[in-house]
Motif scaffolding. Structure first.
Motif, mmCIF file in Angstrom:
data_model
loop_
_atom_site.group_PDB
_atom_site.id
_atom_site.type_symbol
_atom_site.label_atom_id
_atom_site.label_comp_id
_atom_site.label_asym_id
_atom_site.label_seq_id
_atom_site.Cartn_x
_atom_site.Cartn_y
_atom_site.Cartn_z
ATOM 1 N N CYS A 117 0.827 -1.200 0.000
ATOM 2 C CA CYS A 117 0.000 0.000 0.000
ATOM 3 C C CYS A 117 0.860 1.248 0.000
ATOM 4 C CB CYS A 117 -0.916 0.020 1.220
ATOM 5 S SG CYS A 117 -1.897 1.520 1.284
ATOM 6 N N MET A 121 -1.422 1.422 4.624
ATOM 7 C CA MET A 121 -2.583 0.761 5.222
ATOM 8 C C MET A 121 -2.268 -0.687 5.568
ATOM 9 S SD MET A 121 -5.209 2.141 2.461
ATOM 10 C CE MET A 121 -6.876 2.514 2.941
ATOM 11 N N VAL A 264 -10.363 -0.613 2.337
ATOM 12 C CA VAL A 264 -9.655 -1.667 1.628
ATOM 13 C C VAL A 264 -10.629 -2.809 1.368
ATOM 14 C CG1 VAL A 264 -7.929 -3.477 1.979
ATOM 15 C CG2 VAL A 264 -7.335 -1.106 2.396
ATOM 16 N N HIS A 299 -2.919 -5.662 -2.505
ATOM 17 C CA HIS A 299 -3.671 -4.719 -1.678
ATOM 18 C C HIS A 299 -4.565 -3.888 -2.599
ATOM 19 C CE1 HIS A 299 -4.151 -1.795 1.613
ATOM 20 N NE2 HIS A 299 -4.052 -0.877 0.677
ATOM 21 N N MET A 301 -7.456 -0.877 -2.693
ATOM 22 C CA MET A 301 -8.204 0.144 -1.967
ATOM 23 C C MET A 301 -9.567 0.341 -2.613
ATOM 24 S SD MET A 301 -5.345 2.851 -0.832
ATOM 25 C CE MET A 301 -3.938 2.505 -1.859
HETATM 26 CU CU LIG Z 1 -3.963 1.211 0.783
#
Ligand SMILES: [Cu+2]
Length: 682
Positions: A117, A121, A264, A299, A301
Motif C-alpha cells: 500500500c 494501510m 480496503v 492490496h 483500496m
Molecule cells: Cu492502501
C-alpha cells in the motif's frame, strides 16, 4: 435511531456487568495461575532487546494481563518501546523508538516482506495473526541490524513451530467475543509430533463491526474481516539435520479506515519458506540455518462505500519478495560469534485510475509505484565477548549493497517530468556498526553503547508519484536522488535487582543526518482534489530524537506483582521544529494477583497532554487521558484437558480520548468487554 437505543440498553447492561467485575476483582479472592512464571522477576531484558511472548503459551496468556486472542497489534502495543499508529481498528503501524516503517526493519521469521500500500494501510504485521506466532523480538536501533538495514531498530516475528518430540496429536479450539464492536474470533489448531516428523496447521477468523468511542459515538468505517491459515512441517533427515517448511495465507476483506478517505476491499498475503538446519557445520560452526523464501502481497483500496466521493479511484498495489539468509555461530572460550549472509529482491508496483464524473472526460491513469525493483544483499557479523563473569562486550557490523531500478517505462517517464536527469538504477552501500558494553556491580547492571547505521529511501520516498497523505493533506512525490539517511546513536541503561524488586532506567539519543521527510514545493500543483499542495521527500540536514524510560517491578507479597513504567520522548528537526508522531509523557501500571488457577490484573495507562506537536505535518494537540482496564482468568480441567477462560473490561469508565498515535485524531474505542475460551486436547 434504533441502533442508538440498542446501544443505550447495551451500555446499561454493560455497566451492571462491570460493577460485578469490579467487585470480584476487589474481593481479593481472585486472580492468576502458574505462580512459577509470575513469581520469577527478571523479565527486564539484559541488553536493549525485548521479547514479547505471543501465541501458544496458553498458561502465560491466561495468567498475565494479556487478552489471549488479542490481535498482534494489541500485543505489540504492550511492548515497552513500541507504539502503534492507528488509522482504524485494523492494521496498525508499529513505531519503535518513535520511528515508523521506513526506519525500521520488520521481518517474519527472518524473512523480508514489504506492504503493497502506498498509504501505509498494510504494515507487514497485518499479514500474520497471533496463531502463527511464537514471539516478537524487539531490537532497539543497530541491535536490529541482524535483520537488515535499519535506523530505529528491528522487530522479528518468530513463527510457532512444533518439535520432534513424540507427543502425537494435539488440538486446541479457541474463541472470543468482544462487546464494543461485536468482534467474533474463532481459531483452531491441530498438530502432530513424531520423532522424525511434525506438522501443525492453524486457522483464525476475525470479524468486527464498527466500534464505538467513549460516550457511545459510532466510529464509521471501522469494521474489518480477516482470516488466516497456516501450515508448518518439519522432517528430521538424521540426528542434527532438519528440513522445515512454512506456508501462511492471510486475507482481510472489507476493512474500514475511518481516518482515511478510502477503505480496503482486499489485502492478501502469501508467505512461504523452506529451511535447512544443521546443529553443526564444517566442524567448527554450530546452529547453521539456511532459509529460502517467497512472499506475495496484493492490496486493493476501495472508495465505493464512502459518501460524497469527488472522483472515484481504483488503487491496487502489489509487492513480491524473494530472498534467502544463511547464518551460523562460532564459539570459543569467551567469544560467541554470529555470521549471517542475506539477500532479497523485491518488486513494488501500484497504480491509480481516476474516473471523472463527466463521462466525456478521459480516465486518468498513473503509476504511483513505477514497478520498483530492489535488490539488497548483506553480510552481518556479531561477536559477544565475555570479558569475565561480570562484564561483556557486544560488537556487530553489517555491510549491505542496495540497488533500486525503475522497471516500468511509463512510470520512469512520469518521474522524468520532475527529474530530467533521473537514471534507471541507483546503487548504495549501506553500513552499520555498533558496540554495547555491560557490567554487573553487585545488585546493579550498567550498560552503555553506541552505533552508526544507514538506510536507503523507501519505495515511496524514492519513487512515489502523487501519494495523497490524509494527515497533512498533501500529495507526496519521491526523489530518486535522495541521500542515504544515517543514524548516530548512543544509549545507556542502569538496572537494579533485589529479591522482590527490580528497577530499570534507560535512555537513548539519535542524531540523524540527512533525515528524510516531505517538504512543501509550491512549484507543483496537487493531483488529488482538495489536496493543499505537493510535498517532495527531501533530506533535512539532520533530526534528533531522545527517548527515556523508567520501568519497575515489585512483588510486595507472594503472588502479587506490581509493574509500572513511564517514558518521555522528544524529536526535533534541524530547524528545532517538532517532528510528528512523537509520544508525550506516557505511563502504564498494572497489579496482578494469582492463586490456585485464578488470575486477575488491573491495568492503568495514560499519556500527558502532547506539548510538542507540529501542525505543519497535520498534527493536532492531543489531551491527557487515563484509561483503566481489568482482566480475570481461570483454568479448569475438563475431561483431563485444560480449559482456560478469561474475561475482562477495557476502558472501564468509557473515556472518550484520542492519542498522538491516532491518525487524524479519530477517537479510540470506548468501554469494551471481552471473553475468551480455549480448550486443548493432548
Ligand atoms: Cu492502501
Amino acid at each position: 435511531m434504533k441502533t442508538y437505543s440498542n446501544r443505550l440498553a447495551m451500555s446499561m447492561l454493560s455497566q451492571k456487568i462491570i460493577v460485578f467485575f469490579c467487585l470480584v476483582c476487589l474481593s481479593g479472592t481472585v486472580l492468576q495461575a502458574q505462580e512459577k512464571q509470575i513469581d520469577s522477576l527478571g523479565l527486564l531484558p539484559v541488553y536493549l532487546d525485548e521479547v514479547l511472548l505471543i501465541g501458544h503459551v496458553k498458561e502465560l496468556k491466561y495468567q498475565t494481563g494479556q487478552k489471549p486472542l488479542a490481535t498482534l497489534d494489541e500485543y505489540l502495543e504492550g511492548a515497552q518501546k513500541v507504539n502503534m499508529i492507528k488509522r482504524g481498528a485494523y492494521a496498525w503501524e508499529p513505531s519503535l523508538n518513535n520511528m515508523t516503517s521506513e526506519r525500521l526493519v520488520v521481518t517474519i521469521d527472518g524473512m523480508q516482506i514489504f506492504g503493497a500500500c502506498t498509504d501505509k494501510m498494510d504494515p507487514v504485521t497485518s499479514y500474520v495473526d497471533v496463531s502463527n506466532l511464537k514471539e516478537a523480538q524487539i531490537q532497539s536501533s543497530q541491535q536490529g541490524a541482524v535483520l537488515g538495514n535499519t535506523i530505529g531498530g528491528g522487530i522479528n516475528l518468530t513463527l510457532h513451530k512444533n518439535k520432534f518430540e513424540n507427543n502425537g496429536l494435539t488440538a486446541t479450539v479457541e474463541n472470543a467475543y468482544e462487546s464494543n464492536n461485536n468482534l467474533r474470533v474463532i481459531g483452531a489448531d491441530v498438530g502432530f509430533e513424531g520423532e522424525r516428523f511434525y506438522a501443525n496447521g492453524d486457522i483464525m477468523y476475525r470479524k468486527a463491526d464498527n466500534y464505538y468511542a467513549g460516550g457511545g459515538e459510532e466510529v464509521e468505517f471501522s469494521q474489518y474481516e480477516k482470516y488466516n491459515v497456516s501450515l508448518n512441517t518439519g522432517y528430521k533427515v538424521e540426528e542434527g539435520k532438519r528440513l522445515l517448511a512454512t506456508l501462511i495465507y492471510d486475507e482481510a476483506k472489507d476493512v474500514g479506515y475511518p481516518a482515511l478517505p478510502m477503505d480496503v476491499s482486499l489485502a492478501r498475503g502469501i508467505i512461504s519458506s523452506i529451511s535447512w538446519e544443521q546443529d553443526t557445520f564444517l566442524g567448527v560452526l554450530t546452529n547453521w540455518e539456511t532459509k529460502g523464501y517467497y512472499n506475495y502481497i496484493k492490496h486493493v483500496m476501495d472508495d465505493t462505500q464512502r459518501p460524497d466521493v469527488a472522483i472515484h479511484m481504483d488503487m491496487p498495489g502489489w509487492s513480491e519478495t524473494v530472498g534467502f539468509y544463511s547464518q551460523a555461530n562460532y564459539t570459543n572460550s569467551n567469544h560467541f560469534v554470529t555470521i549471517k549472509a542475506d539477500g532479497y529482491y523485491n518488486r513494488s508496483y501500484a497504480e491509480m485510475t481516476m474516473y471523472p464524473n463527466n463521462p466525456n472526460e478521459e480516465n486518468m491513469f498513473m503509476l504511483t509505484w513505477p514497478d520498483v525493483r530492489t535488490l539488497n544483499t548483506g553480510l552481518y557479523l556479531e561477536d559477544l565477548i565475555s570479558l569475565n563473569n561480570k562484564q561483556s562486550l557486544l560488537l556487530s557490523t553489517r555491510f549491505g549493497v542496495h540497488r533500486n531500478t525503475v522497471a516500468d517505462d511509463f512510470g520512469f517517464n512520469s518521474l522524468k517530468i520532475f527529474y530530467p536527469e533521473i537514471e534507471r538504477t541507483n546503487n548504495r552501500l549501506l553500513k552499520s556498526f555498533s558496540a554495547q558494553y555491560k557490567k554487573d556491580i553487585h545488585a546493579f547492571t550498567v550498560s552503555v553503547g553506541g552505533g552508526y547505521g544507514e538506510r536507503a529511501p523507501s519505495v515511496s520516498e524514492g519513487y512515489g508519484f502523487y501519494l495523497f497523505n490524509s494527515y497533512d493533506g498533501f500529495d507526496y512525490v519521491g526523489d530518486p536522488d535522495l541521500k542515504t539517511e544515517a543514524s548516530v546513536e548512543a544509549n545507556t541503561a542502569v538496572s537494579f535487582k533485589k529479591k522482590n524488586i527490580e528497577l530499570k532506567l534507560e535512555a537513548n539519543y539519535f542524531y540523524l543526518p540527512n533525515y528524510i521527510i516531505g517538504v512543501v514545493d509550491s512549484e507543483f500543483a496537487p493531483m488529488t482534489i482538495g489536496a493543499q499542495g505537493v510535498k517532495i521527500y527531501t533530506n533535512l540536514d539532520h533530526a534528533q530524537l531522545f527517548n527515556t524510560s523508567i520501568q519497575t517491578e515489585w512483588q510486595p507479597i507472594n503472588r502479587l506483582v506490581v509493574k509500572a513504567t513511564a517514558s518521555w520522548h522528544r524529536g526535533t528537526d534541524s530547524e528545532d521544529e517538532n517532528l510528528p508522531l512523537i509520544s508525550p509523557l506516557a505511563y502504564k501500571t498494572s497489579v496482578s494477583y494469582s492463586k490456585s488457577g485464578y488470575s486477575g490484573t488491573v491495568l492503568v495507562n495514560g499519556n500527558a497532554a502532547q506539548e510538542n506537536f507540529n501542525p505543519t505535518y497535520g498534527e493536532m494537540q492531543t489531551d491527557a487521558y487515563t484509561v483503566v482496564s481489568a482482566t480475570f482468568g481461570k483454568r479448569f480441567f475438563v475431561a483431563g484437558n485444560n480449559l482456560y477462560a478469561k474475561a475482562g473490561v477495557e476502558n472501564i469508565f468509557d473515556v472518550n480520548y484520542t492519542t498522538f498515535t491516532d491518525w487524524n485524531s479519530i477517537p479510540r474505542m470506548g468501554r469494551n468487554m471481552f471473553v475468551t475460551l480455549s480448550y486443548s486436547i493432548n
